[in-house]
Design a protein around this motif. Structure first.
Motif, PDB file in Angstrom:
ATOM      1  N   TYR A 143       0.801  -1.390   0.132  1.00  0.00           N
ATOM      2  CA  TYR A 143       0.104  -0.069   0.086  1.00  0.00           C
ATOM      3  C   TYR A 143       1.066   1.185  -0.039  1.00  0.00           C
ATOM      4  O   TYR A 143       0.652   2.225  -0.837  1.00  0.00           O
ATOM      5  N   PHE A 144       1.688   1.255   0.984  1.00  0.00           N
ATOM      6  CA  PHE A 144       2.710   2.756   1.318  1.00  0.00           C
ATOM      7  C   PHE A 144       3.518   2.866   0.035  1.00  0.00           C
ATOM      8  O   PHE A 144       3.601   4.078  -0.419  1.00  0.00           O
ATOM      9  N   LYS A 145       3.909   1.687  -0.737  1.00  0.00           N
ATOM     10  CA  LYS A 145       4.766   2.059  -2.080  1.00  0.00           C
ATOM     11  C   LYS A 145       3.942   2.492  -3.155  1.00  0.00           C
ATOM     12  O   LYS A 145       4.525   2.815  -4.247  1.00  0.00           O
ATOM     13  N   GLY A 146       2.664   2.416  -3.284  1.00  0.00           N
ATOM     14  CA  GLY A 146       1.629   2.892  -4.284  1.00  0.00           C
ATOM     15  C   GLY A 146       1.372   4.354  -3.946  1.00  0.00           C
ATOM     16  O   GLY A 146       0.468   5.032  -4.701  1.00  0.00           O
ATOM     17  N   LEU A 147       1.782   5.056  -3.114  1.00  0.00           N
ATOM     18  CA  LEU A 147       1.441   6.488  -2.632  1.00  0.00           C
ATOM     19  C   LEU A 147       2.297   7.434  -3.722  1.00  0.00           C
ATOM     20  O   LEU A 147       3.424   6.882  -4.024  1.00  0.00           O
ATOM     21  N   THR A 148       2.045   8.684  -3.789  1.00  0.00           N
ATOM     22  CA  THR A 148       2.622   9.532  -4.472  1.00  0.00           C
ATOM     23  C   THR A 148       3.753   9.757  -3.744  1.00  0.00           C
ATOM     24  O   THR A 148       4.926  10.327  -4.368  1.00  0.00           O
ATOM     25  N   GLU A 149       3.772   9.879  -2.334  1.00  0.00           N
ATOM     26  CA  GLU A 149       4.821  10.311  -1.458  1.00  0.00           C
ATOM     27  C   GLU A 149       5.124   9.069  -0.640  1.00  0.00           C
ATOM     28  O   GLU A 149       4.234   8.697   0.282  1.00  0.00           O
ATOM     29  N   VAL A 150       5.846   8.172  -0.863  1.00  0.00           N
ATOM     30  CA  VAL A 150       6.488   6.949  -0.279  1.00  0.00           C
ATOM     31  C   VAL A 150       7.032   7.377   1.143  1.00  0.00           C
ATOM     32  O   VAL A 150       8.252   8.087   1.015  1.00  0.00           O
ATOM     33  N   PRO A 151       6.494   6.919   2.385  1.00  0.00           N
ATOM     34  CA  PRO A 151       7.235   7.154   3.542  1.00  0.00           C
ATOM     35  C   PRO A 151       8.492   6.284   3.533  1.00  0.00           C
ATOM     36  O   PRO A 151       8.941   5.551   3.084  1.00  0.00           O
ATOM     37  N   LYS A 152       9.636   7.099   4.519  1.00  0.00           N
ATOM     38  CA  LYS A 152      10.751   6.387   4.775  1.00  0.00           C
ATOM     39  C   LYS A 152      10.435   5.249   5.751  1.00  0.00           C
ATOM     40  O   LYS A 152      11.244   4.384   5.363  1.00  0.00           O
ATOM     41  N   THR A 153       9.748   5.583   6.591  1.00  0.00           N
ATOM     42  CA  THR A 153       9.400   4.687   7.434  1.00  0.00           C
ATOM     43  C   THR A 153       8.139   4.477   7.941  1.00  0.00           C
ATOM     44  O   THR A 153       7.457   5.446   7.739  1.00  0.00           O
ATOM     45  N   ILE A 154       7.746   3.185   8.157  1.00  0.00           N
ATOM     46  CA  ILE A 154       6.114   3.023   8.813  1.00  0.00           C
ATOM     47  C   ILE A 154       6.339   2.376  10.203  1.00  0.00           C
ATOM     48  O   ILE A 154       7.228   1.684  10.592  1.00  0.00           O
ATOM     49  N   SER A 155       5.134   2.173  10.876  1.00  0.00           N
ATOM     50  CA  SER A 155       5.208   1.590  12.324  1.00  0.00           C
ATOM     51  C   SER A 155       4.035   0.736  12.295  1.00  0.00           C
ATOM     52  O   SER A 155       2.970   0.841  11.396  1.00  0.00           O
ATOM     53  N   VAL A 156       4.187  -0.378  13.178  1.00  0.00           N
ATOM     54  CA  VAL A 156       3.207  -1.434  13.193  1.00  0.00           C
ATOM     55  C   VAL A 156       2.655  -1.130  14.897  1.00  0.00           C
ATOM     56  O   VAL A 156       3.687  -1.288  15.716  1.00  0.00           O
ATOM     57  N   GLN A 157       1.465  -0.634  15.087  1.00  0.00           N
ATOM     58  CA  GLN A 157       1.176  -0.061  16.536  1.00  0.00           C
ATOM     59  C   GLN A 157       0.294  -1.033  17.147  1.00  0.00           C
ATOM     60  O   GLN A 157      -0.841  -1.423  16.506  1.00  0.00           O
ATOM     61  N   TYR A 158       0.387  -1.610  18.229  1.00  0.00           N
ATOM     62  CA  TYR A 158      -0.467  -2.597  19.014  1.00  0.00           C
ATOM     63  C   TYR A 158      -1.239  -1.804  20.014  1.00  0.00           C
ATOM     64  O   TYR A 158      -0.177  -1.076  20.821  1.00  0.00           O
ATOM     65  N   VAL A 159      -2.441  -1.346  19.865  1.00  0.00           N
ATOM     66  CA  VAL A 159      -3.179  -0.269  20.779  1.00  0.00           C
ATOM     67  C   VAL A 159      -4.496  -1.026  21.699  1.00  0.00           C
ATOM     68  O   VAL A 159      -4.903  -1.885  21.076  1.00  0.00           O
ATOM     69  N   ASN A 160      -4.889  -0.370  22.695  1.00  0.00           N
ATOM     70  CA  ASN A 160      -5.742  -0.665  23.351  1.00  0.00           C
ATOM     71  C   ASN A 160      -7.071  -0.400  22.367  1.00  0.00           C
ATOM     72  O   ASN A 160      -7.250   0.676  21.997  1.00  0.00           O
ATOM     73  N   ALA A 161      -7.769  -1.382  22.198  1.00  0.00           N
ATOM     74  CA  ALA A 161      -8.922  -1.382  21.292  1.00  0.00           C
ATOM     75  C   ALA A 161     -10.182  -0.465  21.456  1.00  0.00           C
ATOM     76  O   ALA A 161     -10.637   0.144  20.960  1.00  0.00           O
ATOM     77  N   ASN A 162     -10.126  -0.085  22.891  1.00  0.00           N
ATOM     78  CA  ASN A 162     -10.906   0.976  23.667  1.00  0.00           C
ATOM     79  C   ASN A 162     -10.617   2.272  23.785  1.00  0.00           C
ATOM     80  O   ASN A 162     -11.111   3.055  23.834  1.00  0.00           O
ATOM     81  N   ASP A 163      -9.202   2.464  23.632  1.00  0.00           N
ATOM     82  CA  ASP A 163      -8.434   3.650  23.611  1.00  0.00           C
ATOM     83  C   ASP A 163      -7.244   3.604  22.809  1.00  0.00           C
ATOM     84  O   ASP A 163      -6.158   3.281  23.630  1.00  0.00           O
ATOM     85  N   GLN A 164      -7.189   4.326  21.704  1.00  0.00           N
ATOM     86  CA  GLN A 164      -6.164   3.943  20.721  1.00  0.00           C
ATOM     87  C   GLN A 164      -4.898   4.972  21.403  1.00  0.00           C
ATOM     88  O   GLN A 164      -3.567   4.661  20.673  1.00  0.00           O
ATOM     89  N   ASN A 165      -5.124   5.909  22.288  1.00  0.00           N
ATOM     90  CA  ASN A 165      -3.919   6.588  22.803  1.00  0.00           C
ATOM     91  C   ASN A 165      -3.113   5.626  23.883  1.00  0.00           C
ATOM     92  O   ASN A 165      -1.961   6.041  24.206  1.00  0.00           O
ATOM     93  N   GLU A 166      -3.628   4.588  23.941  1.00  0.00           N
ATOM     94  CA  GLU A 166      -2.814   3.568  25.137  1.00  0.00           C
ATOM     95  C   GLU A 166      -2.167   2.690  23.884  1.00  0.00           C
ATOM     96  O   GLU A 166      -2.791   1.712  23.376  1.00  0.00           O
TER      97      GLU A 166
END
Length: 176
Positions: A143-166
């Motif tokens: 997905y990211f390589k198909g964008l007009t601006e490919v990011p240099k880095t991406i992250s995989v984030q595991y978050v609290n399903a009820n509060d994404q700030n956690e």
């Protein structure tokens, strides 16, 4: 008295007619936005064929990369549908690797340049997250390589399903 009321209604109707005519200007400006050309370049190894369904023009550059040209609307449609396709594939990998109570959702967030995995409280396991995060990131590269601006880095984030700030765990990967 009746003539004054009739005259007032006639003036109001004419004013309403002129107000309605003003909407065509907005439609014209939205069609101008649709006419803007958006280009993205995808290497053959990263091309899953999704962009071709939405592109207005497809060429190949001297390096063998596909150059896709979209109008603004078709590019938005392409990115939305490609995001959903890749997110669904990542979700299937997570479902295979975990029990049914593990999480509630998984999606790619463009603004955060991240794969977000909503985990139910008490179900996060650091060791298994470290193991699977790199393969989930690799899948998201399509997905990211198909964008007009490919990011240099991406992250995989595991978050609290009820509060994404956690955030339970976040793993960063260089887009290769």
């Amino acid at each position: 008295m009746k003539r004054i009321i009739a005259l007032s209604l006639a003036v109001l109707m004419i004013a309403a007619l002129f107000c309605a005519c003003g909407e065509k200007k907005d439609e014209a400006s939205s069609s101008d936005a649709a006419a803007k050309t958006v280009k993205t370049v995808i290497a053959p190894a990263d091309d899953d064929g999704t962009a071709e369904k939405y592109a207005k023009n497809v060429t190949t550059d001297s390096n063998g990369n596909k150059v896709y040209e979209f109008d603004s609307n078709s590019y938005s449609e392409y990115t939305r549908n490609h995001n959903n396709k890749v997110s669904a594939s990542i979700t299937q990998d997570i479902i295979k690797a975990h029990d049914t109570g593990f999480g509630q959702y998984c999606y790619i967030n463009d603004d955060k340049k991240a794969v977000i995995i909503g985990v139910n409280p008490g179900k996060y396991d650091e060791a298994s997250a470290k193991k699977e995060a790199s393969s989930l990131a690799e899948k998201s590269f399509a997905y990211f390589k198909g964008l007009t601006e490919v990011p240099k880095t991406i992250s995989v984030q595991y978050v609290n399903a009820n509060d994404q700030n956690e955030v339970y765990g976040s793993f960063e990967f260089e887009v290769k």
